[in-house]
Design a protein around this motif. Structure first.
Motif, PDB file in Angstrom:
ATOM      1  N   ALA A  46       0.813  -1.212   0.000  1.00 19.15           N
ATOM      2  CA  ALA A  46       0.000   0.000   0.000  1.00 19.15           C
ATOM      3  C   ALA A  46       0.847   1.262   0.000  1.00 19.15           C
ATOM      4  O   ALA A  46       0.416   2.302  -0.491  1.00 19.15           O
ATOM      5  CB  ALA A  46      -0.933  -0.007   1.210  1.00 19.15           C
ATOM      6  N   GLY A  47       2.061   1.180   0.530  1.00 20.10           N
ATOM      7  CA  GLY A  47       2.900   2.366   0.623  1.00 20.10           C
ATOM      8  C   GLY A  47       3.362   2.905  -0.711  1.00 20.10           C
ATOM      9  O   GLY A  47       3.808   4.060  -0.794  1.00 20.10           O
ATOM     10  N   SER A  48       3.270   2.104  -1.766  1.00 16.89           N
ATOM     11  CA  SER A  48       3.745   2.527  -3.085  1.00 16.89           C
ATOM     12  C   SER A  48       2.606   2.867  -4.038  1.00 16.89           C
ATOM     13  O   SER A  48       2.843   3.119  -5.214  1.00 16.89           O
ATOM     14  CB  SER A  48       4.606   1.417  -3.708  1.00 16.89           C
ATOM     15  OG  SER A  48       3.838   0.236  -3.924  1.00 16.89           O
ATOM     16  N   LEU A  49       1.354   2.877  -3.545  1.00 22.41           N
ATOM     17  CA  LEU A  49       0.196   3.033  -4.422  1.00 22.41           C
ATOM     18  C   LEU A  49      -0.573   4.314  -4.119  1.00 22.41           C
ATOM     19  O   LEU A  49      -0.605   4.786  -2.986  1.00 22.41           O
ATOM     20  CB  LEU A  49      -0.754   1.837  -4.263  1.00 22.41           C
ATOM     21  CG  LEU A  49      -0.167   0.442  -4.499  1.00 22.41           C
ATOM     22  CD1 LEU A  49      -1.226  -0.610  -4.190  1.00 22.41           C
ATOM     23  CD2 LEU A  49       0.348   0.295  -5.916  1.00 22.41           C
ATOM     24  N   THR A  50      -1.223   4.856  -5.149  1.00 21.11           N
ATOM     25  CA  THR A  50      -2.219   5.899  -4.954  1.00 21.11           C
ATOM     26  C   THR A  50      -3.581   5.229  -4.809  1.00 21.11           C
ATOM     27  O   THR A  50      -3.754   4.057  -5.171  1.00 21.11           O
ATOM     28  CB  THR A  50      -2.242   6.868  -6.145  1.00 21.11           C
ATOM     29  OG1 THR A  50      -2.654   6.160  -7.322  1.00 21.11           O
ATOM     30  CG2 THR A  50      -0.858   7.476  -6.378  1.00 21.11           C
ATOM     31  N   SER A  51      -4.567   5.955  -4.306  1.00 23.42           N
ATOM     32  CA  SER A  51      -5.876   5.359  -4.055  1.00 23.42           C
ATOM     33  C   SER A  51      -6.497   4.778  -5.319  1.00 23.42           C
ATOM     34  O   SER A  51      -7.222   3.783  -5.259  1.00 23.42           O
ATOM     35  CB  SER A  51      -6.820   6.402  -3.441  1.00 23.42           C
ATOM     36  OG  SER A  51      -6.976   7.516  -4.313  1.00 23.42           O
TER      37      SER A  51
END
Length: 322
Positions: A46-51
């Motif tokens: 999740a830390g590397s993704l946009t919503s």
């Protein structure tokens, strides 16, 4: 992928369990009889993704499991997908809290693909005299263990980048405390001047590690006061970088346990339930013996899967499908 014969709580129909961490993603396809048919992993945490990217990443991973029909497959997701910077925020449940409140406060995730109906498990928070703290993801691992355990008071340690300590009783999370242990170790060992005197490949020098823990416990070394001596000892005495690496780890983990001891949250004779899949379990288990406590180690994957299964059992199909 091979079938995993792990019996879980049965639900109304097949579903997908997802543990979405900061740096990794893991998912399981669970049949309605409670058997895990298959599983998959990804490094797209999740830390590397946009919503807007979460749906695509999840479909890339579990798409082969989905069928085209009129009934979307439920998915129960714990972890950082529910953070403020994640897919959709699942607000924290305040501590103390019962584990039943997790299922009561799940949040639907927006989904364009109608084959999947995901909900996200909330984290828990603390903002009282014990100090502010937040947990997201680890609460589901705890549920996975306590759903099959008794009601006695227990102490849990979930080591990692941010080490979590949680006290529970009567299937309730009472209070929590987080240490930046793993992140601090990474910063000091990789970014500071000490990086020139450290080597972390190969097996941990357990004797040097325990010496670091013991030096902190007995007060013969202080954390900040001992850091540069690691560099100086390498320059002046030729200290082996593998030994120095383990000693540094012992100093940092020892400092964590010393603070818990001084606050009365860790006592000689305590049994600490460690939930993890990493090599950290060996270090924490060894460090706890220095402080007179005993470690009971639990597999993190299985704890997450059991916790998600318990939440799925408590949900109605209407909630995850409409």
């Amino acid at each position: 992928m091979s079938e995993t014969h792990l019996k879980l709580a049965a639900s109304q129909r097949d579903w997908i369990a997802v543990d979405w961490g900061t740096s990794s993603l893991r998912a399981w396809y669970v049949q309605n009889d409670g058997f895990v048919q298959t599983n998959a992993r990804s490094t797209q945490g999740a830390g590397s993704l946009t919503s807007s990217e979460f749906e695509r990443v999840l479909l890339d991973l579990v798409g082969p499991w989905l069928k085209v029909d009129n009934t979307p497959l439920p998915a129960v997701i714990c972890g950082m997908a529910g953070s403020r910077q994640g897919w959709v925020e699942a607000p924290y449940v305040p501590l103390p809290a019962s584990f039943s409140e997790l299922a009561q406060n799940v949040v639907r995730a927006p989904m364009r693909d109608t084959r999947l109906a995901p909900v996200i498990v909330p984290g828990v928070c603390q903002n009282n005299a014990a100090g502010p703290d937040v947990i997201r993801g680890e609460e589901t691992l705890l549920l996975g263990l306590l759903s099959e355990a008794g009601t006695q008071r227990r102490t849990f340690c979930l080591p990692g980048t941010h080490s979590k300590w949680v006290h529970t009783e009567n299937h309730r999370m009472l209070h929590s405390r987080t240490f930046l242990t793993g992140e601090l170790f990474a910063l000091v060992s990789q970014k500071s001047i000490l990086r020139h005197s450290l080597e972390g490949s190969g097996d941990m020098d357990l004797d040097a590690f325990r010496r670091g823990v013991t030096d902190i416990k007995t007060g013969s070394a202080s954390f900040l006061g001992s850091l540069f001596s690691i560099r100086a000892s390498h320059l002046l005495n030729g200290t082996d970088p593998h030994t120095a690496y383990a000693y540094l780890s012992g100093l940092i983990i020892g400092t964590e346990l010393k603070e818990l001891q001084e606050s009365g949250q860790l006592k000689p004779g305590d049994v600490v339930d460690i939930i993890a899949n990493s090599a950290l379990t060996r270090g924490y288990s060894s460090a706890l013996t220095v402080f007179g406590a005993t470690a009971c180690v639990h597999d993190g994957d299985m704890a997450a899967l059991k916790g998600l299964s318990k939440i799925r059992k408590d949900l109605t199909d209407d909630l995850v499908s409409n």
